[in-house]
Design a protein around this motif. Structure first.
Motif, PDB file in Angstrom:
ATOM      1  N   ASN A   1       2.693  -4.716   0.833  1.00 51.66           N
ATOM      2  CA  ASN A   1       1.997  -3.732   1.658  1.00 51.66           C
ATOM      3  C   ASN A   1       2.629  -2.349   1.490  1.00 51.66           C
ATOM      4  O   ASN A   1       1.931  -1.334   1.403  1.00 51.66           O
ATOM      5  CB  ASN A   1       2.043  -4.145   3.126  1.00 51.66           C
ATOM      6  N   GLY A   2       3.961  -2.300   1.432  1.00 46.02           N
ATOM      7  CA  GLY A   2       4.639  -1.020   1.298  1.00 46.02           C
ATOM      8  C   GLY A   2       4.525  -0.414  -0.083  1.00 46.02           C
ATOM      9  O   GLY A   2       4.397   0.803  -0.224  1.00 46.02           O
ATOM     10  N   SER A   3       4.555  -1.243  -1.116  1.00 46.25           N
ATOM     11  CA  SER A   3       4.597  -0.741  -2.490  1.00 46.25           C
ATOM     12  C   SER A   3       3.224  -0.580  -3.124  1.00 46.25           C
ATOM     13  O   SER A   3       3.052   0.219  -4.055  1.00 46.25           O
ATOM     14  CB  SER A   3       5.434  -1.679  -3.361  1.00 46.25           C
ATOM     15  N   GLY A   4       2.249  -1.363  -2.667  1.00 44.34           N
ATOM     16  CA  GLY A   4       0.895  -1.244  -3.197  1.00 44.34           C
ATOM     17  C   GLY A   4       0.631  -1.954  -4.508  1.00 44.34           C
ATOM     18  O   GLY A   4      -0.388  -1.703  -5.162  1.00 44.34           O
TER      19      GLY A   4
ATOM     20  N   ILE B   1       7.648   5.872  -2.600  1.00 38.51           N
ATOM     21  CA  ILE B   1       6.200   5.793  -2.682  1.00 38.51           C
ATOM     22  C   ILE B   1       5.605   7.174  -2.454  1.00 38.51           C
ATOM     23  O   ILE B   1       6.285   8.092  -1.998  1.00 38.51           O
ATOM     24  CB  ILE B   1       5.619   4.804  -1.644  1.00 38.51           C
ATOM     25  N   ASP B   2       4.334   7.301  -2.774  1.00 41.93           N
ATOM     26  CA  ASP B   2       3.549   8.491  -2.444  1.00 41.93           C
ATOM     27  C   ASP B   2       2.377   7.996  -1.615  1.00 41.93           C
ATOM     28  O   ASP B   2       1.411   7.449  -2.144  1.00 41.93           O
ATOM     29  CB  ASP B   2       3.074   9.187  -3.716  1.00 41.93           C
TER      30      ASP B   2
ATOM     31  N   THR C   1       5.563   2.744  -8.003  1.00 43.71           N
ATOM     32  CA  THR C   1       4.651   1.699  -8.470  1.00 43.71           C
ATOM     33  C   THR C   1       3.771   2.219  -9.595  1.00 43.71           C
ATOM     34  O   THR C   1       3.633   1.577 -10.649  1.00 43.71           O
ATOM     35  CB  THR C   1       3.787   1.201  -7.296  1.00 43.71           C
ATOM     36  N   GLN C   2       3.166   3.390  -9.408  1.00 39.98           N
ATOM     37  CA  GLN C   2       2.301   3.950 -10.445  1.00 39.98           C
ATOM     38  C   GLN C   2       3.086   4.353 -11.689  1.00 39.98           C
ATOM     39  O   GLN C   2       2.665   4.074 -12.815  1.00 39.98           O
ATOM     40  CB  GLN C   2       1.543   5.151  -9.895  1.00 39.98           C
TER      41      GLN C   2
END
Length: 362
Positions: free
Chosen positions: A73-76, A283-284, A304-305
């Motif tokens: 949930n936090g990292s996507g 994260i963004d 992540t991206q």
């Protein structure tokens, strides 16, 4: 200096925020049986609808006090997987193994290729790879904190399984064998020198290359796992990759990325230094991938991206700035390739200063 009990208490304060009834949409499902499971771990997965044959696989390891679903949930990662068509595997620690839900990255029985938690993760990967027809040449691993350290364990003990790995606020392989030693290494105390670090890596397997590309992410204000560990991870992997000693530097999203290229010109090692960030995954929140929370820090950059781009999972163009020349470039993202020349001057001093602080250089 914080005591061990104080650090454990701090890590445990947020445990209730990730209990059995999460306040978010749980997008993961149980993998089911995956072999003997000598490490007594659990396994969660996310498989996008209509997953194509020969899809990539990303293995994601949560940090202490977290669950797989909370970290997702936090990292996507699962949302990114839906958009770009790759599978995600989430090993999950159990409280019977570790009361704080930390992967046991320092226990000798859990960090060998055919033992404990490391072996269980290998079994999970094999199960997912066979069941969903995963491309074995495109398996990647990442993790935060204890999960980052365990990701490094997997990369060291089974380098043949992975095309790349991303270690976020993690630690070098096999530098601690007890709880007190683990806390010392987290604080940057007692880290081996470069020769010792590289010897530990080479002793982890009989592999002789090619080696997985390594990405290291570290907050400059992390007081839980101090930045000396990020430098030590780079030093640990620099020997097998035979990279140029002189790195290149570029600015990305107001942060700094340092790149070491191999003899073939590809980016073998990269270090992201997150200015002013503490302990957690960057994260963004505006990207749509990830949610800010405990140890999930909105630093204006989506790890992540960026990690997915470096692995070739996302095709896109990015504007980057080489800090050594001041020139900007628009580069198609690809798997660990760099058009930038080697850095000079200031960055070398930065690296040497960090090495000295870590006790890795005189």
């Amino acid at each position: 200096m914080r005591s061990i009990s104080d650090t454990i208490e701090r890590l445990g304060k947020l445990r209730s925020a990730h209990g059995s009834s999460p306040l978010f949409d749980d997008r993961l499902t149980d993998l089911g049986p995956f072999g003997s499971n000598r490490g007594a771990l659990e396994a969660k997965i996310h498989i996008p609808k209509g997953l194509m044959p020969r899809a990539p696989l990303v293995v994601v390891l949560h940090g202490c006090t977290q669950t797989a679903s909370a970290y997702d949930n936090g990292s996507g990662w699962s949302r990114l997987a839906d958009d770009y068509g790759f599978a995600v595997l989430f090993p999950q620690q159990t409280r019977s193994n570790n009361a704080n839900m930390c992967f046991n990255w320092f226990e000798p029985g859990d960090i060998r290729g055919d033992q404990g938690e490391a072996f269980s993760i290998c079994q999970m990967i094999e199960t997912v790879t066979a069941r969903y027809d995963i491309d074995r040449s495109r398996v990647f691993i990442t993790g935060l904190s204890a999960g980052g350290a365990m990701a490094n364990v997997m990369l060291a003990t089974h380098p043949e399984l992975f095309a790349g790995g991303a270690i976020i606020a993690g630690l070098p392989y096999a530098t601690a064998t007890t709880v007190p030693e683990a806390f010392d290494r987290m604080r940057g105390h007692g880290l081996p020198g470069t020769d010792g670090l590289q010897a530990l890596l080479r002793s982890a397997s009989r592999h002789d290359g090619p080696w997985p590309a390594i990405s290291v992410w570290q907050g400059t204000k992390d007081h839980t796992v101090v930045p000396a560990n990020a430098v030590a991870i780079i030093e640990q992997w620099r020997g097998v990759h035979e990279v140029e000693h002189q790195p290149a530097t570029e600015g990305i999203d107001r942060h700094q990325k340092i790149v070491w290229r191999g003899k073939d010109g590809r980016e073998a090692l990269e270090l992201y230094q997150l200015g002013g960030m503490g302990h957690g995954t960057p994260i963004d929140a505006s990207s749509g991938y990830g949610t800010a929370g405990p140890y999930m820090l909105d630093a204006g950059i989506s790890s992540t991206q960026h990690i997915a781009r470096s692995w070739g999972l996302i095709a896109s163009f990015e504007k980057r700035v080489n800090l050594d020349s001041g020139k900007s470039y628009e580069q198609p993202a690809s798997t660990f390739q760099s058009p930038y020349p080697s850095g000079k001057g200031g960055i070398q001093q930065t690296i040497e200063k960090a090495l000295r602080a870590a006790g890795l250089m005189k």
